[in-house]
Design a protein around this motif. Structure first.
Motif, PDB file in Angstrom:
ATOM      1  N   UNK A  89       0.818  -1.211   0.000  1.00  0.00           N
ATOM      2  CA  UNK A  89       0.000   0.000   0.000  1.00  0.00           C
ATOM      3  C   UNK A  89       0.854   1.263   0.000  1.00  0.00           C
ATOM      4  N   UNK A  90       1.932   1.278   0.765  1.00  0.00           N
ATOM      5  CA  UNK A  90       2.812   2.446   0.798  1.00  0.00           C
ATOM      6  C   UNK A  90       3.402   2.752  -0.566  1.00  0.00           C
ATOM      7  N   UNK A  91       3.869   1.717  -1.271  1.00  0.00           N
ATOM      8  CA  UNK A  91       4.410   1.913  -2.625  1.00  0.00           C
ATOM      9  C   UNK A  91       3.327   2.416  -3.568  1.00  0.00           C
ATOM     10  N   UNK A  92       2.120   1.880  -3.424  1.00  0.00           N
ATOM     11  CA  UNK A  92       1.016   2.300  -4.287  1.00  0.00           C
ATOM     12  C   UNK A  92       0.711   3.780  -4.094  1.00  0.00           C
ATOM     13  N   UNK A  93       0.699   4.229  -2.837  1.00  0.00           N
ATOM     14  CA  UNK A  93       0.403   5.628  -2.549  1.00  0.00           C
ATOM     15  C   UNK A  93       1.437   6.563  -3.161  1.00  0.00           C
ATOM     16  N   UNK A  94       2.685   6.124  -3.187  1.00  0.00           N
ATOM     17  CA  UNK A  94       3.734   6.951  -3.790  1.00  0.00           C
ATOM     18  C   UNK A  94       3.629   6.966  -5.309  1.00  0.00           C
ATOM     19  N   UNK A  95       3.275   5.829  -5.881  1.00  0.00           N
ATOM     20  CA  UNK A  95       3.234   5.716  -7.336  1.00  0.00           C
ATOM     21  C   UNK A  95       1.977   6.364  -7.906  1.00  0.00           C
ATOM     22  N   UNK A  96       0.875   6.300  -7.155  1.00  0.00           N
ATOM     23  CA  UNK A  96      -0.390   6.898  -7.590  1.00  0.00           C
ATOM     24  C   UNK A  96      -0.854   7.881  -6.503  1.00  0.00           C
ATOM     25  N   UNK A  97      -0.281   9.082  -6.476  1.00  0.00           N
ATOM     26  CA  UNK A  97      -0.530  10.011  -5.368  1.00  0.00           C
ATOM     27  C   UNK A  97      -1.951  10.566  -5.314  1.00  0.00           C
ATOM     28  N   UNK A 104     -13.114   0.896   6.151  1.00  0.00           N
ATOM     29  CA  UNK A 104     -14.013   1.278   7.249  1.00  0.00           C
ATOM     30  C   UNK A 104     -13.244   2.047   8.321  1.00  0.00           C
ATOM     31  N   UNK A 105     -13.947   2.451   9.353  1.00  0.00           N
ATOM     32  CA  UNK A 105     -13.330   3.317  10.353  1.00  0.00           C
ATOM     33  C   UNK A 105     -12.149   2.641  11.046  1.00  0.00           C
ATOM     34  N   UNK A 106     -12.225   1.332  11.244  1.00  0.00           N
ATOM     35  CA  UNK A 106     -11.106   0.624  11.862  1.00  0.00           C
ATOM     36  C   UNK A 106      -9.932   0.492  10.901  1.00  0.00           C
ATOM     37  N   UNK A 107     -10.228   0.397   9.602  1.00  0.00           N
ATOM     38  CA  UNK A 107      -9.166   0.328   8.599  1.00  0.00           C
ATOM     39  C   UNK A 107      -8.265   1.550   8.703  1.00  0.00           C
ATOM     40  N   UNK A 108      -8.871   2.721   8.813  1.00  0.00           N
ATOM     41  CA  UNK A 108      -8.092   3.957   8.867  1.00  0.00           C
ATOM     42  C   UNK A 108      -7.142   3.947  10.050  1.00  0.00           C
ATOM     43  N   UNK A 109      -7.609   3.512  11.207  1.00  0.00           N
ATOM     44  CA  UNK A 109      -6.730   3.467  12.381  1.00  0.00           C
ATOM     45  C   UNK A 109      -5.526   2.559  12.117  1.00  0.00           C
ATOM     46  N   UNK A 110      -5.783   1.436  11.442  1.00  0.00           N
ATOM     47  CA  UNK A 110      -4.690   0.490  11.200  1.00  0.00           C
ATOM     48  C   UNK A 110      -3.741   0.996  10.120  1.00  0.00           C
ATOM     49  N   UNK A 111      -4.266   1.678   9.111  1.00  0.00           N
ATOM     50  CA  UNK A 111      -3.381   2.281   8.107  1.00  0.00           C
ATOM     51  C   UNK A 111      -2.415   3.233   8.793  1.00  0.00           C
ATOM     52  N   UNK A 112      -2.922   4.047   9.710  1.00  0.00           N
ATOM     53  CA  UNK A 112      -2.073   5.033  10.373  1.00  0.00           C
ATOM     54  C   UNK A 112      -1.076   4.388  11.330  1.00  0.00           C
ATOM     55  N   UNK A 113      -1.383   3.163  11.763  1.00  0.00           N
ATOM     56  CA  UNK A 113      -0.419   2.428  12.582  1.00  0.00           C
ATOM     57  C   UNK A 113       0.752   1.924  11.736  1.00  0.00           C
ATOM     58  N   UNK A 114       0.482   1.616  10.464  1.00  0.00           N
ATOM     59  CA  UNK A 114       1.534   1.127   9.573  1.00  0.00           C
ATOM     60  C   UNK A 114       2.194   2.260   8.777  1.00  0.00           C
ATOM     61  N   UNK A 116       2.672   6.077   9.159  1.00  0.00           N
ATOM     62  CA  UNK A 116       2.470   7.118  10.168  1.00  0.00           C
ATOM     63  C   UNK A 116       2.112   8.471   9.564  1.00  0.00           C
ATOM     64  N   UNK A 117       2.572   8.746   8.352  1.00  0.00           N
ATOM     65  CA  UNK A 117       2.303  10.055   7.752  1.00  0.00           C
ATOM     66  C   UNK A 117       1.126  10.003   6.773  1.00  0.00           C
ATOM     67  N   UNK A 118       0.268   8.998   6.895  1.00  0.00           N
ATOM     68  CA  UNK A 118      -0.869   8.876   5.981  1.00  0.00           C
ATOM     69  C   UNK A 118      -1.776  10.095   6.098  1.00  0.00           C
ATOM     70  N   UNK A 119      -2.173  10.626   4.943  1.00  0.00           N
ATOM     71  CA  UNK A 119      -3.020  11.806   4.870  1.00  0.00           C
ATOM     72  C   UNK A 119      -4.490  11.378   4.927  1.00  0.00           C
ATOM     73  N   UNK A 120      -5.171  11.750   6.014  1.00  0.00           N
ATOM     74  CA  UNK A 120      -6.567  11.345   6.199  1.00  0.00           C
ATOM     75  C   UNK A 120      -7.471  11.795   5.054  1.00  0.00           C
ATOM     76  N   UNK A 121      -7.102  12.872   4.379  1.00  0.00           N
ATOM     77  CA  UNK A 121      -7.954  13.385   3.309  1.00  0.00           C
ATOM     78  C   UNK A 121      -8.005  12.441   2.109  1.00  0.00           C
ATOM     79  N   UNK A 122      -7.092  11.491   2.071  1.00  0.00           N
ATOM     80  CA  UNK A 122      -7.090  10.505   0.982  1.00  0.00           C
ATOM     81  C   UNK A 122      -8.017   9.330   1.275  1.00  0.00           C
ATOM     82  N   UNK A 123      -8.623   9.306   2.456  1.00  0.00           N
ATOM     83  CA  UNK A 123      -9.388   8.137   2.884  1.00  0.00           C
ATOM     84  C   UNK A 123     -10.883   8.377   2.738  1.00  0.00           C
ATOM     85  N   UNK A 124     -11.581   7.382   2.200  1.00  0.00           N
ATOM     86  CA  UNK A 124     -13.044   7.380   2.115  1.00  0.00           C
ATOM     87  C   UNK A 124     -13.555   6.292   3.058  1.00  0.00           C
TER      88      UNK A 124
END
Length: 402
Positions: A89-97, A104-114, A116-124
Motif C-alpha cells: 500500500x505504501x508503494x502504491x500511494x507513492x506511485x499513484x498520489x 471502514x473506520x477501523x481500517x483507517x486506524x490500522x493504516x495510520x499504525x503502519x 504514520x504520515x498517511x493523509x486522512x484526506x485521501x481516505x473514504x
C-alpha cells in the motif's frame, strides 16, 4: 509484459505468486508457496481491491501499469490491513498520489499504525451497505469482523456478482498457470486450503459462520479471495468446505494419532493403537510425532477426521513441550465434535497424561473414550490390551456413524 488474467471483461487478477518465503507469518511452512491475490477494475473510475505483500510490490505495480496504460488509479479498496494483503500500500500511494483509499473506520486506524504520515484526506470511510460507483460496476461492502481481524470486510461487485472475499475462502499454494477452480486440480489444493483455514481462521469459526450467513442472500457468480484459487464453476463447493470447517464437521472417517516421545516408548504405544485401529476396520489413520511434523499439518488433519488419540511422555512433571504447544493451540481454537483417546508414559510422578486430561477437561465439546493408559517405561502386556481397547472403542464410535 507481466502476467495478469481477466476475471470478467473489466475485472483483472493482478496478484503475485510467492515461492520464496519459507513460512507464512514466519511460522507456518509454505511447501507449495502462497498467492497474494489482488484485483483491478478498469471502468470509468478505476479501482483495485487489496494489494500484495511488500516483497512482491514491484511486480504488482507493473501489472497495474500494464492494464491502466497511463490512466489514473482512482480508488484502492482495503478489505484487510494485515501486511500480506496491504504490504504494497505504501508503494502504491507513492506511485499513484491521487488515489483515494477506501475502507471502514477501523481500517483507517490500522493504516495510520503502519503508515504514520498517511493523509486522512485521501481516505473514504465506508460502512455496511455503502456503495462505490465506478460507472458500469457498482461496489458495496459488508463487514466480517474477526475473520480474522476486527477491521475485516468484503467487497461485492453488484454488476458481475463478484465477491472479493478477503481471507474467507482462501488457501495456501501458488496459482501455477490457471487461477480459477475450473482451470486447476482442486484435489491438489484441498489439503492446503484446510491447513490455511484451520491455522489462520480456525479460532473464529462462529464469526466465519456468521459471515457465510450474512453473505448467503447475495447472488455470487465468482468468489475472489486474497489467497489461493478463484471460484466460478463450483462456488457452493468452497462455501460448504468453509462452513464444515467452521462448525468442526469432519470430512472423512479416520483417526489422527499425535504423540510426543523422547526415547521411543510412547511411539511404540502409538503404533500399537494404530495397528489395532486397522484390525477394527479404520483405514484412514495418520500417526504424527509432534516433535518432527510441523503442527500446522497435524491440525489440518485433526480438522479432517473425527477421531483424535493423543499420547505424551512426561517431562519435568508436565507435558512434553512440543505436545504442550500443540494442545495449547487446539484449546485456544476451541476444538470440539471429536472423539478422543488418551495415553502416555512416565517413570515416576507422570505429567504427560495429566496434561492431556487437563486439555480435554477444558473443552466440553470433546468426548473422551475409555480410560487413559499411562505406562511406566516399556508398555506391559496389560498396557497393550488397554491401548487396544481405546482403539476398539474409537473404531466402534466412528463406524457407527457410517
Amino acid at each position: 509484459m507481466h502476467y495478469h488474467a481477466p476475471v470478467t471483461d473489466k475485472v483483472f487478477w493482478i496478484g503475485t505468486n510467492d515461492r520464496k518465503t519459507e513460512r507464512f507469518e514466519n511460522y507456518l511452512p509454505l511447501p507449495q508457496g502462497v498467492a497474494y491475490n489482488a484485483y483491478l477494475i478498469n471502468d470509468e473510475k478505476t479501482c483495485i481491491i487489496d494489494t500484495v505483500e511488500f516483497g512482491t510490490a514491484n511486480l504488482f505495480i507493473e501489472k497495474i501499469e500494464g492494464i491502466l496504460k497511463g490512466k489514473n488509479l482512482d480508488y484502492a479498496v482495503v478489505n484487510h490491513m494485515e501486511p500480506d494483503h496491504s504490504g504494497a500500500l505504501g508503494d502504491l500511494l507513492k506511485f499513484y498520489p491521487e488515489t483515494k483509499i477506501v475502507g471502514n473506520v477501523l481500517t483507517l486506524r490500522m493504516i495510520k499504525a503502519f503508515i504514520h504520515d498517511f493523509d486522512d484526506s485521501r481516505f473514504i470511510t465506508v460502512k455496511e451497505g455503502d456503495t462505490l460507483d465506478l460507472g458500469h460496476h457498482k461496489l458495496t461492502f459488508a463487514m466480517i469482523p474477526m475473520v480474522h481481524w476486527p477491521e475485516s470486510m468484503v467487497t461485492y461487485d453488484t454488476t458481475d456478482k463478484i465477491l472479493f472475499s478477503n481471507d474467507a475462502f482462501g488457501s495456501f499454494g501458488t496459482l501455477d498457470g490457471g487461477i480459477f477452480d475450473d482451470e486447476l486440480n482442486f484435489n491438489f489444493y484441498e489439503d492446503e486450503m484446510r491447513r490455511y483455514y484451520a491455522n489462520i481462521v480456525g479460532k473464529y469459526g462462529a464469526q466465519v459462520t456468521n459471515a457465510i450467513n450474512k453473505l448467503g442472500g447475495l447472488e455470487i457468480k465468482y468468489i475472489c479471495p486474497s489467497h489461493g484459487i478463484l471460484w466460478r464453476r463450483d462456488v457452493p463447493k468452497v462455501i460448504q468446505h468453509f462452513l464444515n470447517w467452521a462448525t468442526f464437521t469432519p470430512e472423512e472417517e479416520g483417526v489422527v494419532i499425535a504423540y510426543g516421545t523422547m526415547y521411543g516408548t510412547t511411539a511404540k504405544m502409538a503404533n500399537m493403537i494404530a495397528r489395532a485401529l486397522s484390525w477394527h476396520g479404520i483405514k484412514n489413520i495418520k500417526v504424527y510425532d509432534v516433535s518432527k511434523t510441523d503442527h500446522s499439518f497435524i491440525i489440518s488433519d485433526i480438522w479432517k477426521y473425527k477421531g483424535l488419540i493423543i499420547g505424551c511422555a512426561a517431562h519435568n512433571n508436565d507435558l512434553y513441550s512440543p505436545m504442550q504447544s500443540l494442545l495449547h493451540k487446539l484449546q485456544n481454537y476451541g476444538l470440539k465434535n471429536r472423539y478422543v483417546g488418551i495415553f502416555g508414559n512416565m517413570m515416576w510422578s507422570g505429567g504427560g497424561v495429566k496434561g492431556i486430561k487437563a486439555f480435554t477437561d477444558a473443552l466440553p465439546g470433546l468426548e473422551v473414550l475409555g480410560d487413559a493408559v499411562e505406562s511406566k517405561g516399556e508398555p506391559t502386556k496389560e498396557d497393550q490390551e488397554k491401548l487396544e481397547n481405546i482403539a476398539k472403542l474409537m473404531a466402534e464410535k466412528i463406524i457407527s456413524e457410517r
